[in-house]
Design an enzyme around this catalytic site. Structure first.
Site, PDB file in Angstrom:
ATOM      1  N   GLY A  67       0.812  -1.206   0.000  1.00  0.00           N
ATOM      2  CA  GLY A  67       0.000   0.000   0.000  1.00  0.00           C
ATOM      3  C   GLY A  67       0.848   1.259   0.000  1.00  0.00           C
ATOM      4  O   GLY A  67       1.984   1.277  -0.481  1.00  0.00           O
ATOM      5  N   SER A  68       0.305   2.309   0.602  1.00  0.00           N
ATOM      6  CA  SER A  68       0.871   3.649   0.407  1.00  0.00           C
ATOM      7  C   SER A  68       2.217   3.888   1.066  1.00  0.00           C
ATOM      8  O   SER A  68       2.851   4.913   0.797  1.00  0.00           O
ATOM      9  CB  SER A  68      -0.128   4.704   0.896  1.00  0.00           C
ATOM     10  OG  SER A  68      -1.278   4.705   0.069  1.00  0.00           O
ATOM     11  N   THR A  69       2.683   3.006   1.939  1.00  0.00           N
ATOM     12  CA  THR A  69       4.044   3.191   2.443  1.00  0.00           C
ATOM     13  C   THR A  69       5.065   3.031   1.314  1.00  0.00           C
ATOM     14  O   THR A  69       6.191   3.521   1.423  1.00  0.00           O
ATOM     15  CB  THR A  69       4.352   2.195   3.575  1.00  0.00           C
ATOM     16  OG1 THR A  69       3.993   0.882   3.157  1.00  0.00           O
ATOM     17  CG2 THR A  69       3.586   2.552   4.841  1.00  0.00           C
TER      18      THR A  69
ATOM     19  N   LYS B 155       4.887   4.591  -1.348  1.00  0.00           N
ATOM     20  CA  LYS B 155       5.034   5.925  -1.942  1.00  0.00           C
ATOM     21  C   LYS B 155       6.302   6.619  -1.471  1.00  0.00           C
ATOM     22  O   LYS B 155       6.791   7.546  -2.128  1.00  0.00           O
ATOM     23  CB  LYS B 155       3.802   6.772  -1.611  1.00  0.00           C
ATOM     24  CG  LYS B 155       2.536   6.269  -2.281  1.00  0.00           C
ATOM     25  CD  LYS B 155       1.285   6.972  -1.784  1.00  0.00           C
ATOM     26  CE  LYS B 155       0.035   6.380  -2.445  1.00  0.00           C
ATOM     27  NZ  LYS B 155      -1.222   6.926  -1.887  1.00  0.00           N
TER      28      LYS B 155
END
Length: 752
Positions: free
Chosen positions: A339-341, A343
């Site tokens: 997921g967004s980690t 990014k």
């Protein structure tokens, strides 16, 4: 008289002799028979002398069994310590309970020494009280016919000395005879629930050959390091008398026992206990299916504390067989979409690539990639959290999927995949534990590649994520995760001590430092920060800036047909680096399918753990491996086995268990060459090259020794030109991932 009888009579009378002749004839036959039997005896005697066997039976072995007995001498299993010498797992004596129900078992004075039927109910009560045994089960065992003694399953084994004495006292007070205990070598875990899934378990296993029992690792570190911890059992032969009794003073050491090595881990007992307490609060609030938290030293890659839930107590075995407990480690044995980690790595790569303009605006309503439409999390949820037009810095703080996708498109799929390769996604860390998953790079299509920019369409393990985060925290230099700080061999009073292992530099120092600054905004930006609550930053420690990033990832269905769609079917995660300007610690926490959720829950586990880590920073001795071993000056020898033809990944993991630093060249299935001679002694932290049978692209050489660069040049025929002073590679002019066959010359910058 019939014709046949007449013929028989004539035949008999024809050969008739006088008595003296008959006696002579019998004597000759007896002599021939004696000679024949004598030759048979000689032949058998020769066979026995030559083969030591008769009818397939080893005669010498049979004689030894009659006159000798062989006893196994248990080797001491190595102790597992924390980084300062606090025992985590050590040998102990445990007890197995049994009950004598043989009614003929009485003393010379006819005193009853067995459990009487009238006492069965009381025995069941006592065992239920002390061991948790079901009373019906105890009664069933005691009432078994035709048995002389009975045991009581798993709960009746591995009993501690204190528990054993409690049971004995209560049985004596009740006047119950016939309850007895066998002693067994056991494993004591004095801290109880303490990194249980990571440390693992060692249990008694029976040898099929001689029936002896020894402790063998079953899971976790105990299993992965079994060859290091177990040692080698010894054998002693004793003479027996005519009654089968051992004759004192006749012992002969057939094989000397070799005790296992002690393992000093990187774990801090103080931080681990704190993390366990904080995790109990966090997991109790979220009521998730699984959760994991790990604290790492940003400058060394050492795992200082790690835990997961649900968990078990390795000392009491409570919860060990609970169906809700994952029998694998979430840290390294589970793939997941991060997921967004992810990014964090996307922004760092874009900065490094020169395609991140923090103040440039973009429209985040949606972006189409082929036949897929990508929207931001708040747009998808139909609860618009922020304006449709943002800068890329604001988009990162908001965790904008559209913004990250645009950055990936600006870099281009090929360039982004190169960065994923530099961060070593798709390759297991091989940090020394067994059963590690490898993760999975995206499928070869534009949609999957684009989705990886926000952490979907790619699989990773938490150790892989921590390895990548180390590059961001450590100014671009990526470190191998470590869990061993020292190995002590009591047999030779020698030691091997670990040092930091560099495994590449995927982004520049500036890219890493700038990324951490943007991560601060995730927790502090009052408008866009996804980790800022109504009262300020959710994750905070007084006096420090913290670089943070949260993530909420969907969970793929097991059949690969899409994602789970329940309201709680997500994996929520956070990475935190403190202090943001020059991180000392990295913390990564995940919780899967929480039934209750608020971003405020993060402060229950992250804030107190980071606060204590910063308070203890100086006392952790992060620059001194295994402080308890500093007085040992002799280094334990380790000879390199013949690893040619072996699997490179498994070999690399085994080498790291001995604190050797392997570099795998290529992604082939077997090792073709090794940079040191097979059978040579390898020093602790020695860097060696393992050439596989498929080596086609230029590797990341950051951190290589000059000696290994020379070997690389010799193996590949590529000309190497050196600049700078130093013993390690700090720069290369040929891009990572370039076709090796098209590379004729590489310029290498050396430094320290």
């Amino acid at each position: 008289m019939s014709k046949r009888k007449k013929q028989l009579l004539r035949y008999v009378l024809k050969k008739r002799y006088i008595p003296s002749q008959n006696r002579r004839r019998v004597g000759q036959n007896l002599i021939l028979l004696t000679v024949f039997i004598f030759f048979i005896f000689l032949i058998n005697f020769a066979i026995i002398i030559g083969t030591d066997k008769k009818f397939g039976v080893d005669l010498s072995e049979g004689a030894r069994r009659v006159h000798q007995t062989e006893i196994t001498v248990q080797a001491k299993r190595g102790t597992i310590y924390d980084r300062t010498g606090v025992p985590i797992a050590k040998d102990s004596t445990t007890y197995t309970l049994y009950a004598i129900i043989d009614k003929e078992y009485v003393s010379a004075l006819q005193e009853v020494l067995y459990v009487e039927a009238s006492q069965f109910s009381r025995v069941a009560q006592i065992l239920n009280k002390h061991l948790g045994l079901e009373m019906d089960y105890v009664m069933q065992q005691l009432n078994q016919p035709k048995l002389k003694q009975v045991y009581f399953g798993t709960l009746g084994k591995n009993i501690s000395y204190s528990k054993m004495t409690e049971i004995q006292k209560e049985m004596e007070a009740a006047g119950i005879k016939g309850i007895a205990f066998n002693t067994n070598p056991g494993r004591l875990y004095p801290n109880g629930n303490f990194a249980s899934s990571f440390i693992g378990l060692a249990n008694l296993v029976e040898d099929d050959k001689d029936g002896s029992q020894s402790l063998q690792g079953q899971r976790g570190m105990e299993y992965a390091l079994n060859s290091v911890l177990a040692g080698q059992d010894g054998k002693i032969v004793y003479e027996k008398d005519s009654r089968g009794r051992i004759v004192p003073g006749t012992e002969n050491v057939k094989e000397a026992s070799v005790d296992g090595q002690d393992v000093y881990t990187t774990i801090s007992a103080v931080l681990q206990r704190s993390l366990e307490t904080n995790m109990d609060v966090f997991f109790g609030k979220t009521n998730g299916k699984y959760a994991n938290a790990t604290l790492v030293s940003a400058k060394t890659g050492e795992i200082l504390a790690t835990t997961q839930r649900p968990t078990y107590n390795p000392d009491t075995k409570e919860g060990i067989d609970d169906k809700d407990i994952l029998q694998r480690s979430l840290l390294y044995q589970e793939n997941f979409e991060p997921g967004s980690t992810m990014k964090v790595m996307t922004v760092a790569a874009a900065i490094d690539n020169g395609t991140f303009a923090p103040n440039e605006y973009y429209n985040r309503s949606e972006i189409k990639i082929a036949d897929a439409t990508i929207r931001d999390w708040d747009v998808n949820a139909e609860e618009i959290f922020a304006p449709m037009t943002l800068t890329y810095a604001q988009g990162f703080a908001l965790s904008s999927n559209v913004g990250m996708t645009i950055l990936e498109q600006k870099m281009g799929d090929e360039r982004w995949l190169d960065y994923l390769s530099k961060f070593r996604f798709g390759y297991p860390t091989r940090f020394g534990m067994s059963g590690e998953e490898a993760g999975l790079l995206p499928e070869d299509n534009v949609v999957s590649v684009a989705m990886t920019s926000f952490g979907q369409g790619i699989l990773a393990t938490q150790t892989q994520m921590l390895r990548s985060f180390s590059a961001i925290a450590n100014n671009g230099v990526m470190l191998e995760p470590k869990f061993i700080t020292g190995l002590y061999d009591s047999n030779t009073d020698s030691v091997r001590l670990a040092q930091t292992e560099v495994v590449g530099k995927p982004v520049s120092e500036k890219a890493a430092a700038d990324t951490r600054q943007y991560m601060i905004g995730v927790g502090t930006d009052p408008t866009f920060g996804t980790l800022r609550g109504s009262g300020g930053p959710v994750i905070q420690v007084d006096g420090y800036d913290i670089a943070v990033k949260s993530g909420t990832a969907q969970i793929g269905k097991e059949d690969g047909t899409g994602y789970l769609e329940g309201p709680n079917d997500t994996i929520n995660s956070v990475v935190a680096m403190i202090p943001a300007e020059n991180p000392e610690f990295i913390m990564y926490v995940t919780v899967q399918q929480p039934e209750s959720w608020s971003i405020a829950f993060w402060k229950d586990i992250i804030n107190p753990t980071l606060k204590e880590a910063m308070l203890l920073k100086d006392s952790l001795n992060l620059t001194t491996p295994a402080p308890a071993l500093t007085s040992v000056t002799k280094e334990t020898k380790y000879k390199l086995d013949n690893i040619i033809g072996q699997q490179p990944g498994v070999t690399a993991s085994n080498l790291r268990q001995q604190l050797v630093q392997p570099i795998i060249l290529g992604n082939g299935a077997e090792i073709k060459k090794v940079s040191v001679e097979v059978g040579s002694n390898l020093s602790a932290n020695q860097q060696i090259l393992l050439l596989t049978d498929r080596f086609t692209i230029v590797p990341d050489m950051y951190g290589w020794t000059k000696e290994n660069m020379d070997i690389f040049a010799d193996w590949t025929g590529i000309e190497v030109e050196y600049t700078g002073n130093g013993s390690r590679v700090v720069g290369q002019n040929v891009p990572i991932g370039k076709d090796l066959e098209k590379t004729k010359k590489i310029k290498i910058n050396l430094g320290d």
